[in-house]
Design a protein around this motif. Sequence first.
Motif, short mmCIF file in Angstrom:
data_model
loop_
_atom_site.label_atom_id
_atom_site.label_comp_id
_atom_site.label_asym_id
_atom_site.label_seq_id
_atom_site.Cartn_x
_atom_site.Cartn_y
_atom_site.Cartn_z
N THR A 228 0.88 -1.14 -0.11
CA THR A 228 -0.02 -0.05 0.03
C THR A 228 0.99 1.33 -0.13
O THR A 228 1.60 1.38 0.70
N GLU A 229 0.57 2.16 -0.65
CA GLU A 229 1.32 3.39 -0.84
C GLU A 229 1.18 4.30 0.52
O GLU A 229 1.93 5.01 0.89
N GLU A 230 0.25 3.94 1.43
CA GLU A 230 0.16 4.48 2.65
C GLU A 230 1.30 3.98 3.54
O GLU A 230 1.48 3.04 4.00
N GLY A 231 2.26 5.10 3.97
CA GLY A 231 3.27 4.71 4.73
C GLY A 231 4.65 3.94 3.85
O GLY A 231 5.24 3.37 4.44
N ASP A 232 4.32 3.68 2.59
CA ASP A 232 5.16 2.85 1.86
C ASP A 232 5.22 1.35 2.36
O ASP A 232 6.34 1.11 2.74
N THR A 233 4.19 0.78 2.53
CA THR A 233 3.95 -0.34 3.32
C THR A 233 3.97 -1.82 2.55
O THR A 233 2.93 -1.85 1.93
N THR A 234 4.78 -2.77 2.81
CA THR A 234 4.58 -4.05 2.42
C THR A 234 3.53 -4.70 2.90
O THR A 234 3.69 -4.59 4.51
N GLY A 235 2.77 -5.36 2.27
CA GLY A 235 1.52 -5.96 3.02
C GLY A 235 1.82 -7.54 3.22
O GLY A 235 3.02 -7.84 3.16
N LEU A 236 0.73 -8.40 3.21
CA LEU A 236 0.81 -9.77 3.76
C LEU A 236 0.68 -10.70 2.32
O LEU A 236 1.03 -11.80 2.36
N GLY A 237 0.53 -9.91 1.02
CA GLY A 237 0.65 -10.58 0.02
C GLY A 237 -0.46 -11.59 -0.56
O GLY A 237 0.04 -12.63 -1.03
N ILE A 238 -1.27 -11.66 0.07
CA ILE A 238 -2.50 -12.57 0.03
C ILE A 238 -3.24 -12.29 -1.41
O ILE A 238 -3.41 -13.25 -2.25
N PHE A 239 -3.41 -10.92 -1.60
CA PHE A 239 -4.24 -10.44 -2.82
C PHE A 239 -2.86 -9.62 -3.55
O PHE A 239 -2.49 -8.86 -2.98
N HIS A 240 -2.72 -10.37 -4.78
CA HIS A 240 -1.74 -9.72 -5.60
C HIS A 240 -1.94 -8.40 -6.25
O HIS A 240 -2.11 -8.31 -7.40
N THR A 241 -2.14 -7.23 -5.51
CA THR A 241 -2.33 -6.01 -6.14
C THR A 241 -1.79 -5.15 -5.00
O THR A 241 -1.34 -5.41 -3.92
N ASP A 242 -1.61 -3.77 -5.42
CA ASP A 242 -1.15 -2.37 -4.97
C ASP A 242 -2.34 -1.76 -4.45
O ASP A 242 -3.00 -1.27 -5.50
N VAL A 243 -2.41 -1.01 -3.40
CA VAL A 243 -3.45 -0.27 -2.83
C VAL A 243 -2.66 1.15 -3.11
O VAL A 243 -1.58 1.25 -2.69
N VAL A 244 -3.53 2.13 -3.74
CA VAL A 244 -3.06 3.41 -4.24
C VAL A 244 -4.18 4.34 -3.65
O VAL A 244 -5.21 4.09 -3.30
N LYS A 245 -3.50 5.55 -3.57
CA LYS A 245 -4.30 6.58 -2.98
C LYS A 245 -5.33 7.15 -4.07
O LYS A 245 -4.92 7.54 -4.90
N PHE A 246 -6.56 7.83 -3.80
CA PHE A 246 -7.40 8.52 -4.53
C PHE A 246 -6.79 9.77 -4.92
O PHE A 246 -6.30 10.48 -4.06
N ASN A 247 -6.79 10.06 -6.45
CA ASN A 247 -6.24 11.12 -7.02
C ASN A 247 -6.95 11.72 -8.00
O ASN A 247 -6.41 12.27 -9.19
N HIS A 248 -8.21 11.31 -7.92
CA HIS A 248 -9.02 11.75 -9.09
C HIS A 248 -10.20 12.92 -9.07
O HIS A 248 -11.15 12.97 -9.46
N GLY A 249 -9.30 13.91 -8.33
CA GLY A 249 -10.17 14.94 -8.23
C GLY A 249 -11.53 15.05 -7.22
O GLY A 249 -12.29 15.49 -7.10
N VAL A 250 -11.31 13.92 -6.17
CA VAL A 250 -12.21 13.66 -5.35
C VAL A 250 -11.68 14.16 -4.10
O VAL A 250 -10.64 14.17 -3.41
#
Length: 197
Positions: free
Chosen positions: A87-109
């Motif tokens: 996850t981009e939050e705190g540049d954090t490595t997660g548990l690796g169960i779901f193979h995706t990266d979590v990113v911050k909303f940056n779509h003007g919301v």
Amino acid sequence: MKIVIINYGAGNIQSIKFAIQRLGYEAILSDDPEEIKSADKVIFPGVGEASSAMRKLRDSGLDTLVPKLKQPVLGICLGMQLMCNYTEEGDTTGLGIFHTDVVKFNHGVKVPQIGWNQIESLNSVLFKGVEEKEYIYLVHSYYAPIMEETIAQSTYGVTYSTALQKDNFYGTQFHPEKSSDAGEKILKNFLELKINN
């Protein structure tokens, strides 16, 4: 049935415990690996900041335990995000169960997204009895993109995963314990899952 809520300092533990009680079950709060391993259902909650939450998991050895669990496991909010690779939050490595990266909303919301949003494309026994476009409650600044394991999605500037499933692991970005009747059904469906679902 033995239900364990992993107690690693996350903020929404008591509200989950009360929601489970309303469904007629009791849950144990524990950070004891043996207690967690012996549970029929495990809930991995999360309200807080990713890097400090992962630090607590690593300090207690739960970072290696959780991915090895064989019973149904439900990650909620930050719990779901920590089940991902990174996850981009705190540049954090997660548990690796779901193979995706979590990113911050940056779509003007406005960030964080706080409040009610609709879920759709429901594709799991977790959503039995839940209508398409039902409203659920969310509080988050980061999201998991749409991926193969997506079992529900919402749109907030971008369409993203509001629930994930892989094998015995389930994750909801939303808070079922705060999502009124729909959330209660989802929590009940999780608690009633058979091991092979």
